[in-house]
Design a protein around this motif. Sequence first.
Motif, PDB file in Angstrom:
ATOM      1  N   PHE A  61       0.840  -1.196   0.000  1.00 37.12           N
ATOM      2  CA  PHE A  61       0.000   0.000   0.000  1.00 37.12           C
ATOM      3  C   PHE A  61       0.873   1.243   0.000  1.00 37.12           C
ATOM      4  O   PHE A  61       2.074   1.182   0.250  1.00 37.12           O
ATOM      5  CB  PHE A  61      -0.914   0.008   1.232  1.00 37.12           C
ATOM      6  CG  PHE A  61      -1.772  -1.213   1.323  1.00 37.12           C
ATOM      7  CD1 PHE A  61      -2.940  -1.299   0.587  1.00 37.12           C
ATOM      8  CD2 PHE A  61      -1.399  -2.293   2.117  1.00 37.12           C
ATOM      9  CE1 PHE A  61      -3.733  -2.438   0.641  1.00 37.12           C
ATOM     10  CE2 PHE A  61      -2.177  -3.432   2.177  1.00 37.12           C
ATOM     11  CZ  PHE A  61      -3.342  -3.507   1.444  1.00 37.12           C
ATOM     12  N   ARG A  62       0.220   2.377  -0.254  1.00 38.38           N
ATOM     13  CA  ARG A  62       0.936   3.651  -0.209  1.00 38.38           C
ATOM     14  C   ARG A  62       0.081   4.686   0.508  1.00 38.38           C
ATOM     15  O   ARG A  62      -1.034   4.980   0.085  1.00 38.38           O
ATOM     16  CB  ARG A  62       1.251   4.121  -1.629  1.00 38.38           C
ATOM     17  CG  ARG A  62       1.901   5.508  -1.689  1.00 38.38           C
ATOM     18  CD  ARG A  62       2.284   5.869  -3.117  1.00 38.38           C
ATOM     19  NE  ARG A  62       3.350   4.999  -3.601  1.00 38.38           N
ATOM     20  CZ  ARG A  62       3.481   4.587  -4.864  1.00 38.38           C
ATOM     21  NH1 ARG A  62       2.618   4.977  -5.768  1.00 38.38           N
ATOM     22  NH2 ARG A  62       4.482   3.795  -5.205  1.00 38.38           N
ATOM     23  N   THR A 111       4.769  -1.066   2.585  1.00 35.96           N
ATOM     24  CA  THR A 111       3.999   0.179   2.597  1.00 35.96           C
ATOM     25  C   THR A 111       4.915   1.375   2.381  1.00 35.96           C
ATOM     26  O   THR A 111       5.922   1.525   3.072  1.00 35.96           O
ATOM     27  CB  THR A 111       3.237   0.326   3.933  1.00 35.96           C
ATOM     28  OG1 THR A 111       2.374  -0.802   4.104  1.00 35.96           O
ATOM     29  CG2 THR A 111       2.390   1.591   3.926  1.00 35.96           C
ATOM     30  N   HIS A 165       0.019  -4.799  10.324  1.00 36.34           N
ATOM     31  CA  HIS A 165      -0.517  -3.643   9.582  1.00 36.34           C
ATOM     32  C   HIS A 165       0.276  -2.402   9.963  1.00 36.34           C
ATOM     33  O   HIS A 165       1.110  -2.427  10.870  1.00 36.34           O
ATOM     34  CB  HIS A 165      -1.996  -3.439   9.908  1.00 36.34           C
ATOM     35  CG  HIS A 165      -2.255  -3.158  11.362  1.00 36.34           C
ATOM     36  ND1 HIS A 165      -2.423  -1.886  11.859  1.00 36.34           N
ATOM     37  CD2 HIS A 165      -2.329  -3.972  12.436  1.00 36.34           C
ATOM     38  CE1 HIS A 165      -2.598  -1.934  13.157  1.00 36.34           C
ATOM     39  NE2 HIS A 165      -2.540  -3.195  13.550  1.00 36.34           N
ATOM     40  N   THR A 185      -3.456   0.787   7.095  1.00 37.90           N
ATOM     41  CA  THR A 185      -3.542  -0.213   6.020  1.00 37.90           C
ATOM     42  C   THR A 185      -4.459  -1.351   6.462  1.00 37.90           C
ATOM     43  O   THR A 185      -4.622  -1.584   7.660  1.00 37.90           O
ATOM     44  CB  THR A 185      -2.174  -0.839   5.690  1.00 37.90           C
ATOM     45  OG1 THR A 185      -1.788  -1.684   6.786  1.00 37.90           O
ATOM     46  CG2 THR A 185      -1.117   0.209   5.434  1.00 37.90           C
TER      47      THR A 185
END
Lengths: 417, 417
Positions: B84-85, B365, B343, B352
């Motif tokens: 994710f970003r 991430t 997470h 996230t």
Amino acid sequence: MEKTQDVEIQNGGVQEESKASRDGSICGYDSLQHLLKENLKPQHYQEVSRLLLGLNCGKPLNRVAFPESATALSVEHGFDLQAFRFQADKELLREPRVVRVGLIQNSIALPTNALFSDQKRAIFEKLKPIIDAAGISGVNILCLQEAWMMPFAFCTREKRWCEFAEPVDGESTQFLQSLALKYNMVIISPILERDINHGEVIWNTAVVIGNHGNIIGKHRKNHIPRVGDFNESTYYMEGNTGHPVFETAYGKIAINICYGRHHPLNWLAFGLNGAEIVFNPSATVGELSEPMWPIEARNAAIANSYFVASINRVGTETFPNAFTSGDGKPAHADFGHFYGSSHISAPDASCTPSLSRKRDGLLVTDMDLNLCRQVKDKWGFRMTARYELYAETLNNYLKPDFEPQVITDPLLHKRSF
Amino acid sequence: MEKTQDVEIQNGGVQEESKASRDGSICGYDSLQHLLKENLKPQHYQEVSRLLLGLNCGKPLNRVAFPESATALSVEHGFDLQAFRFQADKELLREPRVVRVGLIQNSIALPTNALFSDQKRAIFEKLKPIIDAAGISGVNILCLQEAWMMPFAFCTREKRWCEFAEPVDGESTQFLQSLALKYNMVIISPILERDINHGEVIWNTAVVIGNHGNIIGKHRKNHIPRVGDFNESTYYMEGNTGHPVFETAYGKIAINICYGRHHPLNWLAFGLNGAEIVFNPSATVGELSEPMWPIEARNAAIANSYFVASINRVGTETFPNAFTSGDGKPAHADFGHFYGSSHISAPDASCTPSLSRKRDGLLVTDMDLNLCRQVKDKWGFRMTARYELYAETLNNYLKPDFEPQVITDPLLHKRSF
């Protein structure tokens, strides 16, 4: 002021959420738990509840029935009723100490351009049947929302709203004292306080009224926001009452007012002084804080082994004169949707479902205060906390020449980043 | 020892969750977010995500693609990949400081009755391809789970597991140093440490390895649990390294090991020392802590305006000799299901989705560390924190004759409760 805003003010000063697109909400659901319950299969909802509300460990959250007369009041006056019961273990040496806590969330009653005296009286009249419902239901400790006796006008930066401020023994307190006496109920009344004896200084204060109608004392909000439209440092200053715990007929309680919930040390200090229930009467809007709302209260309950009762007001309040918000956007007359969602968190990480995001409501919850010590004995956070380390850390940090404890990679000069 | 437990140990030492009814889980879902996404309509899931993951404010959480070779490794070796970003605002005076963080969660590799040397080597072999996937994916800072080089055997109270302990520069560190150098990657390695220079004292320690393969330093776990089966005070003592922040090539990082996450002051101290990312390598089981898991990390990120990276191991570890758990129940050979769910939480209250509750995985991430200061400027928690008040509170509390600040209702003797 734009015409559309005039119309909305005529409509009670409270916009429906559908008109308030700044809320960020996309669908007209009532509360998170309601949305999940309506749309998930029962076995999935049960598992989601275990994770999100901490409802496992063989201690289900039971619903509690209201007396018919309370239900009648809720139907007649249009507010929600919800009631739950947290469970605790039976002890061998102590009797259970079950306390019934009530929380009220509500929108304002008249447009904000009505006469101030009329606005305040209308709020009294609106709250009276909800407080009656709490009293009839046997609530022991009742808490109202932050600055319940006025619209939350601090976004305007107009000083005229200071007129709403009252002494600790003013008309709002007197209104509640008679109800506290009538129902043998402790009432926490968060008001805008005018401190006559100190040159008309204004504070954000919670007055604690005993179950005999007496004023036990007051607490003044310790931490003041300067964020978004919450220009509250324009109106009042940081409280000077420390972190008092009030020993009432129904247990030891404290009040962490609104923005104070973002400060773990504020929660800690009430815990160190022995609080068993900490109330967090608030006024906060969706776009700013909604994802934080369930996190901070529950964390405080877990970290400090006490119950936390969270209250937020409801609706969108529109003001007579448009104002800007320091975000480069055009002037507007409201600052977002107060999303309600009042709820109670327990020290064992469980949590009640929340009241509606949109409607007035009374949440009643039974809790055995013995659970606080049971959780302390189980987890031992107080014993493993190493406070001496942190007293030293804070003492050092306060020095203007404080140097943080940093270990720098000696090869940092080789950095390839 | 019962026969069924023998069989399970032969089966890799790791039970499937379906066998582990003590977890309290009722259905075989992968993660909370997965369950919600699979079972809710898209518009409902979007709203639930806004509330539960804080994904609003026009800053959606984007997915990031992995290189094909990393995906191939994940397929070949059977671990999950998620990336994710987080987003931050562009600033006028500072360039973005985007860092790619990797977290690894995993089950152990061999039964706990295998030779200790074989167990450790098998974990190295299991982790190697996951670390390779992280390196290939351009991870800048990678963190492993607590005591990753051994089974989490402290529930047994058997001292023989101390044999797993190593010096800071021992074989586990050496294994990771070569990979750190190869991939130009900072690696945080939480181990059971044997402190040879201080008479063989044992600590729970995170070793910080720089991106040139050098050892930057270590941090020792500050708070030790004595709860449930986590009899860790039997094995090691409270850390003596303070709250160091490590200035690496990729930002200022700190490590809050496992049970330290229950202590808001521990989080605070890393923040006061300037941490931008705090890692929380953990080992914790469903029945004890699962509802707390997302609360405490996210609260720490919000309260301290930094990122928090949470890691928990996976699976149920079965031990050769049955043990009791101080709960009156019969002796048994495991102490519950490690629920994974690693997470990352951001300071703006977003988060996230989590890795699986059951499978090994790598979470990658991207985060712009500029977000930390942006949130500080917006919310002002550091400025409104009144640390002088709390330094005084703690100084007072430490005195043996400390008296809490309590205001007692003078009419308490009239109590009707």
